[in-house]
Motif scaffolding. Sequence first.
Motif, mmCIF file in Angstrom:
data_model
loop_
_atom_site.group_PDB
_atom_site.id
_atom_site.type_symbol
_atom_site.label_atom_id
_atom_site.label_comp_id
_atom_site.label_asym_id
_atom_site.label_seq_id
_atom_site.Cartn_x
_atom_site.Cartn_y
_atom_site.Cartn_z
ATOM 1 N N VAL A 238 9.738 -9.109 1.572
ATOM 2 C CA VAL A 238 8.372 -8.568 2.431
ATOM 3 C C VAL A 238 8.187 -7.232 1.985
ATOM 4 N N GLN A 239 6.863 -6.851 2.040
ATOM 5 C CA GLN A 239 6.460 -5.401 1.544
ATOM 6 C C GLN A 239 6.150 -4.824 2.941
ATOM 7 N N LEU A 240 6.585 -3.510 2.843
ATOM 8 C CA LEU A 240 6.519 -2.693 4.106
ATOM 9 C C LEU A 240 5.717 -1.551 3.950
ATOM 10 N N GLN A 241 4.603 -1.244 4.620
ATOM 11 C CA GLN A 241 3.789 -0.053 4.248
ATOM 12 C C GLN A 241 3.850 1.136 5.567
ATOM 13 N N ALA A 242 4.384 2.145 5.316
ATOM 14 C CA ALA A 242 4.658 3.157 6.409
ATOM 15 C C ALA A 242 3.496 4.060 6.262
ATOM 16 N N TRP B 259 13.682 2.180 11.840
ATOM 17 C CA TRP B 259 13.159 3.335 11.296
ATOM 18 C C TRP B 259 14.354 4.182 10.935
ATOM 19 N N PHE B 260 14.400 4.567 9.837
ATOM 20 C CA PHE B 260 15.321 5.589 9.272
ATOM 21 C C PHE B 260 14.804 6.847 8.860
ATOM 22 N N ARG B 261 15.536 7.839 8.556
ATOM 23 C CA ARG B 261 14.908 8.994 8.045
ATOM 24 C C ARG B 261 15.926 9.693 7.130
ATOM 25 N N CYS C 163 10.581 2.767 7.275
ATOM 26 C CA CYS C 163 10.630 1.721 8.097
ATOM 27 C C CYS C 163 11.453 0.624 7.146
ATOM 28 N N ALA C 164 12.217 -0.251 7.934
ATOM 29 C CA ALA C 164 13.089 -1.139 7.340
ATOM 30 C C ALA C 164 13.061 -2.544 7.987
ATOM 31 N N ALA C 165 13.438 -3.635 7.090
ATOM 32 C CA ALA C 165 13.318 -4.991 8.024
ATOM 33 C C ALA C 165 14.652 -5.776 7.487
ATOM 34 N N ASP C 166 15.100 -6.588 8.395
ATOM 35 C CA ASP C 166 16.241 -7.618 7.991
ATOM 36 C C ASP C 166 16.024 -8.683 8.972
ATOM 37 N N PRO D 94 22.002 1.777 7.055
ATOM 38 C CA PRO D 94 21.048 1.436 5.848
ATOM 39 C C PRO D 94 21.143 0.267 5.000
ATOM 40 N N SER D 95 22.559 0.166 4.886
ATOM 41 C CA SER D 95 22.618 -1.120 3.722
ATOM 42 C C SER D 95 22.766 -2.455 4.516
ATOM 43 N N ASN D 96 22.480 -2.622 5.714
ATOM 44 C CA ASN D 96 22.181 -3.675 6.522
ATOM 45 C C ASN D 96 20.848 -4.135 6.285
ATOM 46 N N TYR D 97 19.953 -3.393 5.554
ATOM 47 C CA TYR D 97 18.566 -3.830 5.729
ATOM 48 C C TYR D 97 18.107 -4.086 4.277
ATOM 49 N N ALA D 98 17.429 -5.284 4.325
ATOM 50 C CA ALA D 98 17.061 -5.654 3.032
ATOM 51 C C ALA D 98 15.728 -5.361 2.491
ATOM 52 N N TYR D 99 14.698 -4.981 3.285
ATOM 53 C CA TYR D 99 13.515 -4.266 2.797
ATOM 54 C C TYR D 99 13.392 -3.123 3.490
ATOM 55 N N TRP D 100 12.449 -2.462 2.682
ATOM 56 C CA TRP D 100 12.180 -1.069 2.796
ATOM 57 C C TRP D 100 10.884 -0.794 2.621
ATOM 58 N N GLY D 101 10.222 0.309 3.321
ATOM 59 C CA GLY D 101 8.954 0.942 2.760
ATOM 60 C C GLY D 101 9.070 1.938 1.981
ATOM 61 N N GLN D 102 7.986 2.754 2.103
ATOM 62 C CA GLN D 102 7.850 3.617 0.596
ATOM 63 C C GLN D 102 8.144 5.009 1.389
ATOM 64 N N GLY D 103 8.241 5.157 2.576
ATOM 65 C CA GLY D 103 8.562 6.591 3.182
ATOM 66 C C GLY D 103 7.274 7.221 3.431
ATOM 67 N N THR D 104 7.306 7.864 4.483
ATOM 68 C CA THR D 104 6.203 8.935 5.022
ATOM 69 C C THR D 104 6.675 10.293 5.480
ATOM 70 N N LEU D 105 6.079 11.309 4.911
ATOM 71 C CA LEU D 105 6.940 12.631 5.367
ATOM 72 C C LEU D 105 6.469 13.174 6.374
ATOM 73 N N VAL D 106 7.116 13.663 7.551
ATOM 74 C CA VAL D 106 6.987 14.332 8.616
ATOM 75 C C VAL D 106 7.385 15.718 8.496
ATOM 76 N N THR D 107 6.749 16.679 8.769
ATOM 77 C CA THR D 107 7.172 18.021 8.684
ATOM 78 C C THR D 107 6.633 18.711 10.086
ATOM 79 N N VAL D 108 7.813 19.375 10.826
ATOM 80 C CA VAL D 108 7.583 19.912 11.846
ATOM 81 C C VAL D 108 7.895 21.265 11.849
ATOM 82 N N SER D 109 6.737 22.146 12.031
ATOM 83 C CA SER D 109 6.841 23.729 11.798
ATOM 84 C C SER D 109 7.359 24.184 13.272
#
Length: 122
Positions: free
Chosen positions: A1-5, A35-37, A95-98, A106-121
């Motif tokens: 499955v393809q994930l798009q974050a 969700w992981f970060r 984001c991840a799916a299983d 993290p190793s429990n999840y088979a599918y991953w999105g590409q990641g999106t950057l969050v920056t908190v100033s």
Amino acid sequence: VQLQASGGGVVQAGGSLRLSCAAPDRMFSGYVMAWFRQPPGKEREFVGAIRRSGGNTYYADSVKGRFTISRDNAKNTVSLQMNSLKPDDTAVYYCAADLVAGGTTPSNYAYWGQGTLVTVSS
């Protein structure tokens, strides 16, 4: 499955941001979604997860009470609402799916999105 974050960006401390993850898959309702970060220079860590029905969620202690995960099985999307953001929340969010167990590792999840950057100033 393809994930798009999506939804990452720059926000000031105390602000809010909402991340979304789309999973165009007819089996979406069968996945545990999470969700992981990964903060700069650190390992990937668990943020939160939501079970198949959407009724049960669980979170890392560091985000409990500030972040909320929800899912819309009809739209094949899962969201992460982040409030009261802190500089320590700065990370690439994934984001991840299983289909099986999910969990906080993290190793429990088979599918991953590409990641999106969050920056908190500060």
